[in-house]
Write a protein that holds these residues in place. Structure first.
Motif, short mmCIF file in Angstrom:
data_model
loop_
_atom_site.label_atom_id
_atom_site.label_comp_id
_atom_site.label_asym_id
_atom_site.label_seq_id
_atom_site.Cartn_x
_atom_site.Cartn_y
_atom_site.Cartn_z
N UNK A 36 0.20 -0.69 -0.23
CA UNK A 36 0.05 0.04 -0.05
C UNK A 36 0.07 1.12 0.06
N UNK A 37 2.45 1.06 -0.13
CA UNK A 37 2.56 2.51 0.12
C UNK A 37 3.96 3.00 -1.27
N UNK A 38 4.52 3.72 -1.18
CA UNK A 38 5.46 4.51 -1.99
C UNK A 38 6.36 4.24 -1.12
N UNK A 39 7.60 3.98 -1.00
CA UNK A 39 8.54 4.43 -0.45
C UNK A 39 9.58 5.75 -0.95
N UNK A 40 10.07 6.77 -0.46
CA UNK A 40 11.44 7.39 -1.27
C UNK A 40 12.23 7.29 0.07
N UNK A 41 13.61 7.40 0.19
CA UNK A 41 14.87 7.38 0.84
C UNK A 41 15.26 8.56 1.27
N UNK A 42 14.95 9.20 2.45
CA UNK A 42 15.19 10.55 2.45
C UNK A 42 15.91 11.66 1.95
N UNK A 43 17.40 11.00 1.92
CA UNK A 43 18.24 12.31 0.96
C UNK A 43 17.41 11.93 -0.14
N UNK A 44 16.34 11.60 -0.85
CA UNK A 44 15.86 11.23 -2.25
C UNK A 44 14.32 12.10 -2.23
N UNK A 81 14.40 4.25 -3.34
CA UNK A 81 13.22 4.03 -3.79
C UNK A 81 12.47 2.74 -4.03
N UNK A 82 11.04 2.42 -3.32
CA UNK A 82 10.39 1.33 -3.61
C UNK A 82 9.02 2.02 -3.81
N UNK A 83 9.02 1.33 -5.20
CA UNK A 83 7.49 1.06 -5.24
C UNK A 83 6.32 0.24 -5.56
N UNK A 84 5.61 -0.47 -4.68
CA UNK A 84 4.57 -1.79 -4.64
C UNK A 84 3.27 -1.59 -5.68
N UNK A 85 2.47 -2.23 -4.76
CA UNK A 85 0.87 -2.29 -5.22
C UNK A 85 0.54 -0.90 -5.82
N UNK A 86 0.39 0.07 -5.31
CA UNK A 86 -0.38 1.34 -5.52
C UNK A 86 -0.32 1.73 -7.18
N UNK A 87 1.68 1.54 -7.65
CA UNK A 87 1.74 1.68 -9.09
C UNK A 87 1.00 0.13 -10.30
N UNK A 88 1.39 -1.25 -8.73
CA UNK A 88 1.24 -1.92 -10.43
C UNK A 88 -0.10 -2.71 -10.13
N UNK A 89 -0.70 -2.56 -10.03
CA UNK A 89 -2.22 -2.89 -9.13
C UNK A 89 -2.92 -2.91 -10.42
N UNK A 90 -2.99 -1.93 -11.34
CA UNK A 90 -3.52 -1.40 -12.66
C UNK A 90 -2.89 -2.28 -14.46
N UNK A 91 -2.02 -2.91 -13.83
CA UNK A 91 -0.71 -3.19 -14.99
C UNK A 91 -0.43 -4.38 -15.11
N UNK A 92 0.11 -4.37 -16.78
CA UNK A 92 0.99 -5.40 -16.90
C UNK A 92 2.24 -5.57 -17.00
N UNK A 93 3.07 -5.86 -16.15
CA UNK A 93 4.84 -5.94 -16.43
C UNK A 93 5.60 -6.92 -16.75
N UNK A 94 6.07 -6.54 -17.71
CA UNK A 94 7.34 -8.16 -18.10
C UNK A 94 8.77 -7.62 -17.62
N UNK A 95 9.25 -8.76 -17.34
CA UNK A 95 10.42 -8.86 -16.42
C UNK A 95 11.24 -9.49 -17.73
N UNK A 96 12.42 -8.71 -17.82
CA UNK A 96 13.57 -10.08 -18.60
C UNK A 96 14.79 -10.48 -17.79
#
Length: 292
Positions: free
Chosen positions: A219-227, A266-281
């Protein structure tokens, strides 16, 4: 929940913010009159709290596992390891997202059977994952990370609740569509290269940073303090704050954010991913995302 960069799911650490309302599934049209190329395999995903899970069997013992793209190392619970006849031994050492060291014993030469497909894994970590999820959560036998799919190309259809292992033909067809955009990315691996995760490159005014793609973050987006300041966030605010910033010219990260002093950029989770189709090589570190 990445064991060697792990987000603890406890009230003493980060507040888990509820997801926004679900959005319609993505429809990806293929080239008219062209036959659809088949992937090598397709597995159903199921909703698990604010994330997703996979069903698998090891040595004839079925189980449900969270599917965590930032998990780094696939995990087996101690009870499940005992059920499948594994005697944990040795030690795997890494660091959680917030910087604390994590040591786990290991199980070697574990073969997951997902559907009719057998997926061998050289080393799995042994860890009780229930300590990182809510006490009222349905039980799981561990967590499957990207290391189980190392060297392959996979597509995660989050709204469609399915995971595909792409064939060369199905990958070519998938990424040929206009609504599929490639994002610059890189692979990362801790515990002497055994772990595997992937991060997307994001530009700032002073240089690039990398946001880990994390389906285990419900449920969250994380951005490291320095950024934090580069993304319109207050680095000194302890509670959640609204985020709305560009990941690329085609995608934005929106939702509740925190700015902890963590090891990752930083870290992006399900708030970004939940409506997308993502492909990883997972051989080269390339990433494609379908626009909803």
């Amino acid at each position: 929940m990445r064991p060697f960069n792990l987000r603890p799911f406890t009230p003493n650490t980060l507040l888990i913010v509820a997801l926004l309302a679900a959005t319609p599934a993505i429809a990806i049209a293929r080239v008219p009159d062209a036959p659809a190329a088949k992937p090598e395999a397709e597995f159903p995903l199921e909703a698990y709290r604010k994330t997703v899970a996979l069903r698998a069997t090891i040595n004839g013992v079925p189980g449900r596992f969270t599917f965590d793209t930032a998990g780094g190392s696939t995990l087996l619970s101690p009870d499940y390891a005992k059920k499948i006849g594994c005697k944990p031994w040795g030690r795997l050492t890494g660091f959680q997202m917030m910087g604390n060291r994590l040591d786990t014993p290991r199980c070697d030469n574990v073969t997951f059977k997902i559907g009719e497909r057998e997926m061998p894994l050289e080393v799995a970590s042994v860890l009780d994952v229930t300590q990182f999820i809510a006490k009222d959560a349905e039980p799981v036998e561990g967590s499957i990370a990207l290391d189980l799919f190392a060297g392959r190309t996979i597509t995660i259809d989050f709204p469609g609740k399915r995971l595909l292992i792409e064939s060369p033909e199905s990958l070519r067809e998938r990424i040929a569509h206009a609504n599929v955009k490639e994002l610059p990315a890189k692979l990362s691996g801790e515990i002497q290269g055994r772990a595997l995760a992937i991060s997307i490159k994001v530009a700032t005014a002073d240089g690039p940073v990398y946001f880990e793609v994390d389906s285990g973050n419900g449920g969250t987006i994380l951005v490291s303090k320095p950024y934090a300041k580069y993304f319109g966030l207050d680095p000194d605010k302890e509670g959640p704050q609204e985020a709305n910033f560009a990941i690329s010219p085609d995608f934005r990260a929106t939702g509740m954010a925190f700015t902890p002093d963590m090891l990752l950029d930083g870290n992006i989770g399900m708030p970004f991913l939940r409506d997308k189709v993502v492909t990883f090589d997972l051989a080269t570190g390339r990433v494609w995302v379908a626009k909803p």
